[in-house]
Design a protein around this motif. Structure first.
Motif, PDB file in Angstrom:
ATOM      1  N   THR A  23       0.647  -1.515   0.078  1.00  0.00           N
ATOM      2  CA  THR A  23       0.016  -0.080   0.035  1.00  0.00           C
ATOM      3  C   THR A  23       0.873   1.220  -0.025  1.00  0.00           C
ATOM      4  O   THR A  23       0.427   2.380  -0.134  1.00  0.00           O
ATOM      5  N   LEU A  51       0.161  -1.607  -4.444  1.00  0.00           N
ATOM      6  CA  LEU A  51      -0.383  -2.900  -4.570  1.00  0.00           C
ATOM      7  C   LEU A  51       0.701  -4.012  -4.784  1.00  0.00           C
ATOM      8  O   LEU A  51       0.647  -5.257  -4.527  1.00  0.00           O
ATOM      9  N   GLU A  93      -6.957  -2.427  -7.064  1.00  0.00           N
ATOM     10  CA  GLU A  93      -7.375  -1.086  -6.781  1.00  0.00           C
ATOM     11  C   GLU A  93      -8.572  -0.704  -6.819  1.00  0.00           C
ATOM     12  O   GLU A  93      -9.201   0.133  -6.069  1.00  0.00           O
ATOM     13  N   PRO A 246      -4.862   3.341   2.723  1.00  0.00           N
ATOM     14  CA  PRO A 246      -4.701   3.494   1.264  1.00  0.00           C
ATOM     15  C   PRO A 246      -5.550   4.465   0.552  1.00  0.00           C
ATOM     16  O   PRO A 246      -5.188   4.683  -0.720  1.00  0.00           O
ATOM     17  N   LEU A 251      -7.063   3.198  -3.231  1.00  0.00           N
ATOM     18  CA  LEU A 251      -7.434   1.599  -3.082  1.00  0.00           C
ATOM     19  C   LEU A 251      -8.575   1.661  -2.275  1.00  0.00           C
ATOM     20  O   LEU A 251      -8.448   0.700  -1.457  1.00  0.00           O
TER      21      LEU A 251
END
Length: 282
Positions: A23, A51, A93, A246, A251
């Motif tokens: 992250t 990621l 994502e 995130p 994310l």
């Protein structure tokens, strides 16, 4: 004799290998190391997506002149594709937008489909990427719902092997040229198989002769933080970016998956506790 962090001369110039946490953006890592070790001149040699984990190379001082040379070297990745589902970002994502059957595929069919992606190929980068379109990053347009056309480019894939097939998951190892998007490779493999696919795990294991096994963790960097000179106060309180925050990287879907997994784990633990036999008392 193995070189330790204490042996580095960051101000003069060093090539530092880092194992990027999940992250974190590549810029997050650069900023963290710069602030922790108080390095004036520092940059990274090749972006890793938030990621993705694994090898991120930082160059400091005079070694920043070698960034382009390091970036041009071949890369090696390992990871996992999930067949039967697609996402707009080609990874976790963004949320799944389509599902198709995959159970009819045989191991032989899946393996055979990788051959068409070997050698020099034309590959279209994801819309959720740092590719520039009319001066803007593609992901900036994508996250605001704007449509944009990204041109395909030539990349080279030297190795594309499947190391585990356990449908819907497929593990892989890829050796490729600079500029290759493994997320796009997931998308393209899914198209070739007719079921769709997206990337669920990615680790960069090598850049040229540099390997993730020789990389330092951010915790090791933190342990090397020099003491602040007596009487010198920080200009502002330090704000460390949480490993599980995130939002800045966009994310949301990944965060939701993590929350669901945690809730399921807590539910299972509570169920086990409720089902456990009572301990007899005297």
């Amino acid at each position: 004799m193995t070189k330790t962090l204490a042996d580095y001369d960051f101000e003069t110039g060093e090539v530092l290998l880092l194992d990027k946490p999940l992250t974190w953006t590549s810029f997050d890592v650069v900023r963290k190391v710069k602030n922790t070790l108080r390095i004036k001149k520092i940059g990274h040699a090749g972006t890793l997506d938030p990621l993705a984990t694994g090898l991120l190379i930082l160059c400091t001082g005079k070694k920043t002149k070698e960034i382009d040379l390091i970036q041009a070297q071949e890369k090696e990745y390992t990871g996992t594709f999930r067949l039967g589902e697609t996402t707009p970002s080609f990874d976790l994502e963004t949320a799944v937008d389509m599902a198709r059957p995959y159970a009819h595929l045989t191991d032989e069919e899946i393996t055979a489909a990788t051959a068409q992606f070997m050698g020099l190929i034309q590959q279209t980068p994801p819309i959720f990427s740092a590719v520039k379109i009319d001066g803007k990053r593609a992901y900036e347009l994508a996250r605001t719902g704007q449509e944009a056309e990204i041109k395909a480019k030539s990349v080279e894939i030297k190795t594309f092997e499947l190391t585990r097939i356990a449908l819907p998951e497929v593990d892989f190892r890829v050796v490729c040229s600079k500029g290759t998007y493994i997320r796009s490779l997931a998308r393209d493999l899914g198209v070739a198989l007719g079921c769709g696919a997206h990337l669920t795990r990615l680790v960069r294991t090598r850049i040229g002769e540099y390997r993730v096994e020789d990389a330092f963790t951010l915790e090791a960097i933190e342990a090397l933080r020099p003491p602040r000179p007596e009487g010198e106060a920080p200009a502002r309180p330090r704000r460390e970016r949480p490993h599980t925050a995130p939002n800045r990287a966009g994310l949301q879907y990944f965060a939701a998956l993590q929350a669901d997994a945690l809730a399921a784990k807590e539910h299972e633990a509570a169920k086990d506790a409720a089902d456990a036999p009572e301990t007899p008392t005297e």
